[in-house]
Design a protein around this motif. Structure first.
Motif, PDB file in Angstrom:
ATOM      1  N   GLY A   1       0.804  -1.212   0.000  1.00 15.07           N
ATOM      2  CA  GLY A   1       0.000   0.000   0.000  1.00 15.07           C
ATOM      3  C   GLY A   1       0.841   1.267   0.000  1.00 15.07           C
ATOM      4  N   TRP A   2       0.133   2.401  -0.047  1.00 14.37           N
ATOM      5  CA  TRP A   2       0.821   3.689  -0.185  1.00 14.37           C
ATOM      6  C   TRP A   2       1.262   4.302   1.142  1.00 14.37           C
ATOM      7  N   LEU A   3       0.757   3.828   2.253  1.00 10.90           N
ATOM      8  CA  LEU A   3       1.038   4.479   3.529  1.00 10.90           C
ATOM      9  C   LEU A   3       2.452   4.223   4.053  1.00 10.90           C
ATOM     10  N   ASN A   4       3.113   3.196   3.537  1.00  8.79           N
ATOM     11  CA  ASN A   4       4.447   2.901   4.059  1.00  8.79           C
ATOM     12  C   ASN A   4       5.576   3.420   3.167  1.00  8.79           C
ATOM     13  N   LEU A   5       5.257   4.234   2.154  1.00  9.88           N
ATOM     14  CA  LEU A   5       6.324   4.795   1.333  1.00  9.88           C
ATOM     15  C   LEU A   5       7.239   5.664   2.208  1.00  9.88           C
ATOM     16  N   ALA A   6       8.544   5.482   2.031  1.00 10.66           N
ATOM     17  CA  ALA A   6       9.507   6.172   2.888  1.00 10.66           C
ATOM     18  C   ALA A   6      10.586   6.903   2.106  1.00 10.66           C
ATOM     19  N   GLY A   7      10.558   6.809   0.791  1.00  7.39           N
ATOM     20  CA  GLY A   7      11.582   7.509   0.020  1.00  7.39           C
ATOM     21  C   GLY A   7      11.458   7.240  -1.463  1.00  7.39           C
ATOM     22  N   LEU A   8      11.927   8.194  -2.256  1.00  6.59           N
ATOM     23  CA  LEU A   8      12.001   8.067  -3.701  1.00  6.59           C
ATOM     24  C   LEU A   8      13.326   8.682  -4.128  1.00  6.59           C
ATOM     25  N   PHE A   9      14.211   7.857  -4.705  1.00 10.26           N
ATOM     26  CA  PHE A   9      15.572   8.289  -4.998  1.00 10.26           C
ATOM     27  C   PHE A   9      15.881   8.051  -6.474  1.00 10.26           C
ATOM     28  N   TRP A  10      16.098   9.128  -7.220  1.00  5.46           N
ATOM     29  CA  TRP A  10      16.404   9.021  -8.643  1.00  5.46           C
ATOM     30  C   TRP A  10      17.850   8.591  -8.813  1.00  5.46           C
ATOM     31  N   LEU A  11      18.070   7.612  -9.684  1.00  7.89           N
ATOM     32  CA  LEU A  11      19.397   7.039  -9.869  1.00  7.89           C
ATOM     33  C   LEU A  11      20.183   7.788 -10.943  1.00  7.89           C
ATOM     34  N   ASP A  12      21.466   7.935 -10.711  1.00  6.16           N
ATOM     35  CA  ASP A  12      22.383   8.449 -11.720  1.00  6.16           C
ATOM     36  C   ASP A  12      22.921   7.283 -12.538  1.00  6.16           C
ATOM     37  N   GLU A  13      23.287   7.549 -13.770  1.00  5.79           N
ATOM     38  CA  GLU A  13      23.934   6.524 -14.579  1.00  5.79           C
ATOM     39  C   GLU A  13      25.243   6.129 -13.898  1.00  5.79           C
ATOM     40  N   GLY A  14      25.483   4.826 -13.868  1.00  3.86           N
ATOM     41  CA  GLY A  14      26.687   4.343 -13.206  1.00  3.86           C
ATOM     42  C   GLY A  14      26.424   3.912 -11.782  1.00  3.86           C
ATOM     43  N   LYS A  15      27.396   4.112 -10.887  1.00  7.67           N
ATOM     44  CA  LYS A  15      27.335   3.605  -9.510  1.00  7.67           C
ATOM     45  C   LYS A  15      26.563   4.540  -8.602  1.00  7.67           C
ATOM     46  N   ASN A  16      25.661   3.966  -7.790  1.00  6.61           N
ATOM     47  CA  ASN A  16      24.924   4.682  -6.750  1.00  6.61           C
ATOM     48  C   ASN A  16      25.079   3.901  -5.451  1.00  6.61           C
ATOM     49  N   THR A  17      25.840   4.412  -4.506  1.00  3.85           N
ATOM     50  CA  THR A  17      25.953   3.736  -3.211  1.00  3.85           C
ATOM     51  C   THR A  17      24.679   3.986  -2.409  1.00  3.85           C
ATOM     52  N   PHE A  18      24.331   3.034  -1.542  1.00  2.00           N
ATOM     53  CA  PHE A  18      23.112   3.196  -0.746  1.00  2.00           C
ATOM     54  C   PHE A  18      23.278   2.609   0.648  1.00  2.00           C
ATOM     55  N   GLY A  19      22.502   3.180   1.594  1.00  2.06           N
ATOM     56  CA  GLY A  19      22.536   2.761   2.991  1.00  2.06           C
ATOM     57  C   GLY A  19      22.193   3.934   3.886  1.00  2.06           C
ATOM     58  N   GLY A  20      22.379   3.761   5.188  1.00  2.74           N
ATOM     59  CA  GLY A  20      21.960   4.760   6.156  1.00  2.74           C
ATOM     60  C   GLY A  20      22.925   5.911   6.356  1.00  2.74           C
ATOM     61  N   ASP A  21      24.152   5.792   5.867  1.00  2.00           N
ATOM     62  CA  ASP A  21      25.137   6.863   6.013  1.00  2.00           C
ATOM     63  C   ASP A  21      24.824   7.994   5.030  1.00  2.00           C
ATOM     64  N   SER A  22      24.911   9.239   5.489  1.00  2.00           N
ATOM     65  CA  SER A  22      24.586  10.398   4.655  1.00  2.00           C
ATOM     66  C   SER A  22      25.555  10.590   3.495  1.00  2.00           C
ATOM     67  N   LYS A  23      26.692   9.908   3.505  1.00  2.00           N
ATOM     68  CA  LYS A  23      27.657  10.016   2.416  1.00  2.00           C
ATOM     69  C   LYS A  23      27.233   9.209   1.192  1.00  2.00           C
ATOM     70  N   ASN A  24      26.228   8.343   1.333  1.00  6.59           N
ATOM     71  CA  ASN A  24      25.764   7.555   0.195  1.00  6.59           C
ATOM     72  C   ASN A  24      25.023   8.423  -0.809  1.00  6.59           C
ATOM     73  N   ASN A  25      24.968   7.942  -2.066  1.00  6.09           N
ATOM     74  CA  ASN A  25      24.151   8.612  -3.083  1.00  6.09           C
ATOM     75  C   ASN A  25      22.670   8.450  -2.790  1.00  6.09           C
ATOM     76  N   VAL A  26      22.293   7.275  -2.322  1.00  9.32           N
ATOM     77  CA  VAL A  26      20.914   6.978  -1.930  1.00  9.32           C
ATOM     78  C   VAL A  26      20.924   6.753  -0.428  1.00  9.32           C
ATOM     79  N   VAL A  27      20.305   7.682   0.305  1.00  8.48           N
ATOM     80  CA  VAL A  27      20.390   7.658   1.766  1.00  8.48           C
ATOM     81  C   VAL A  27      19.092   7.116   2.361  1.00  8.48           C
ATOM     82  N   PHE A  28      19.172   5.927   2.931  1.00  8.16           N
ATOM     83  CA  PHE A  28      18.048   5.321   3.637  1.00  8.16           C
ATOM     84  C   PHE A  28      17.983   5.898   5.059  1.00  8.16           C
ATOM     85  N   PRO A  29      16.845   5.745   5.743  1.00  8.25           N
ATOM     86  CA  PRO A  29      16.751   6.231   7.134  1.00  8.25           C
ATOM     87  C   PRO A  29      17.838   5.597   7.999  1.00  8.25           C
ATOM     88  N   ALA A  30      18.616   6.448   8.672  1.00  9.13           N
ATOM     89  CA  ALA A  30      19.780   5.969   9.412  1.00  9.13           C
ATOM     90  C   ALA A  30      19.399   5.031  10.551  1.00  9.13           C
TER      91      ALA A  30
END
Length: 294
Positions: A48-77
């Motif tokens: 469902g729609w109530l649990n959406l927590a983020g929308l992250f547009w990807l760049d061509e090439g490498k996108n790091t992800f995780g809870g650290d703010s240094k990532n390209n895609v930053v999940f909730p820490a």
């Protein structure tokens, strides 16, 4: 178009399309209540729609992800390990490479490297309470993130609605078209010409109105705006679903008018009503405004 909005249709069609009926006050109101309960259950479900927590547009090439703010895609820490891995976008191919200790799963299987957008059929991955998959909008790709412990989900208390009224169960004439396109813009500003099977023509208080539909005759998807959007209902319009009967008519049950996903989350990408679907009419039926996600 409906590649672009097939996700909405596949998710919602089974809930919002119900058989036509002869009007009976009590039976009809009970049917609407049952339909609305399924609607609420669908919003609260994992998909469902109530649990959406983020929308992250990807760049061509490498996108790091995780809870650290240094990532390209930053999940909730507080919900993610600092570094979960990399998401590679290569000309429409999306590959996830998880770090060895990331605890990223596809179902019950731990993931090391995986094509997560094969043939536009996204794979849903999980880490702790987080779930994510890839969406495509035009030529852009994004990570859509869900949190099964979302504050939007926890804070949901229901949707205010207008009283059920017989006058808003309207019989429409379906005017079929071949090769017709409807220009639809979404909230990201992207516009696409979508195929339309035809137009629904109906009357309220003796005045005729028209609504262009997309989808198929078995599952018409209508994005419309009306004069209640100014104060009482969601400002960007609402959705309605129906189907064409064998006699070429269709029921427009405005008591089943629903808020788009953007009413429930700032992370949704909703289509907006085409200009010809902006009714000079106050449709005082269906769901009222919810939240502040305009």
């Amino acid at each position: 178009m409906m590649k672009k909005y097939s996700y909405y249709l596949l998710l919602l069609a089974g809930i919002y399309l119900l058989p036509a009926f002869t009007f009976n006050d009590t039976a009809y109101e009970e049917q609407i209540q049952q339909w609305h309960q399924k609607r609420i259950e669908s919003l609260k479900a994992e998909s469902g729609w109530l649990n959406l927590a983020g929308l992250f547009w990807l760049d061509e090439g490498k996108n790091t992800f995780g809870g650290d703010s240094k990532n390209n895609v930053v999940f909730p820490a507080d919900k993610s390990n600092p570094f979960l891995g990399e998401i590679w976008l290569d000309k429409g191919k999306v590959i996830l490479k998880a770090s060895p200790d990331a605890a990223v799963f596809n179902g019950d299987e731990p993931v090391t490297e995986l094509d997560i957008f094969p043939d536009e059929k996204p794979v849903t991955l999980k880490h702790k309470s987080l779930r994510w998959f890839i969406i495509k909008r035009g030529d852009k790709y994004a990570v859509r993130l869900r949190d099964l412990e979302s504050e939007y989900l926890k804070g949901f208390t229901g949707i205010e609605r207008y009283p059920v009224q017989e006058k808003w169960l309207v019989k429409a004439r379906f005017e079929a078209t071949t090769g017709k396109k409807v220009s639809i813009t979404d909230i990201t500003g992207r516009t696409a010409d979508q195929e339309s099977p035809g137009t629904l023509i109906f009357s309220v208080n003796g005045k005729e109105y028209r609504l262009d539909a997309v989808g198929s005759t078995k599952n018409l998807f209508i994005i419309f705006a009306d004069q209640t959007n100014k104060k009482e209902t969601y400002g960007a319009g609402r959705f309605l679903y129906t189907s064409v009967e064998e006699d070429g008519t269709a029921w427009l049950d405005f008591n089943k008018s629903i808020n788009p996903p953007c009413a429930f989350s700032p992370f949704a990408t909703c289509p907006l009503p085409p200009k010809q679907n902006k009714l000079a009419l106050a449709v005082s039926a269906g769901e009222k405004r919810y939240g502040d996600h305009e």
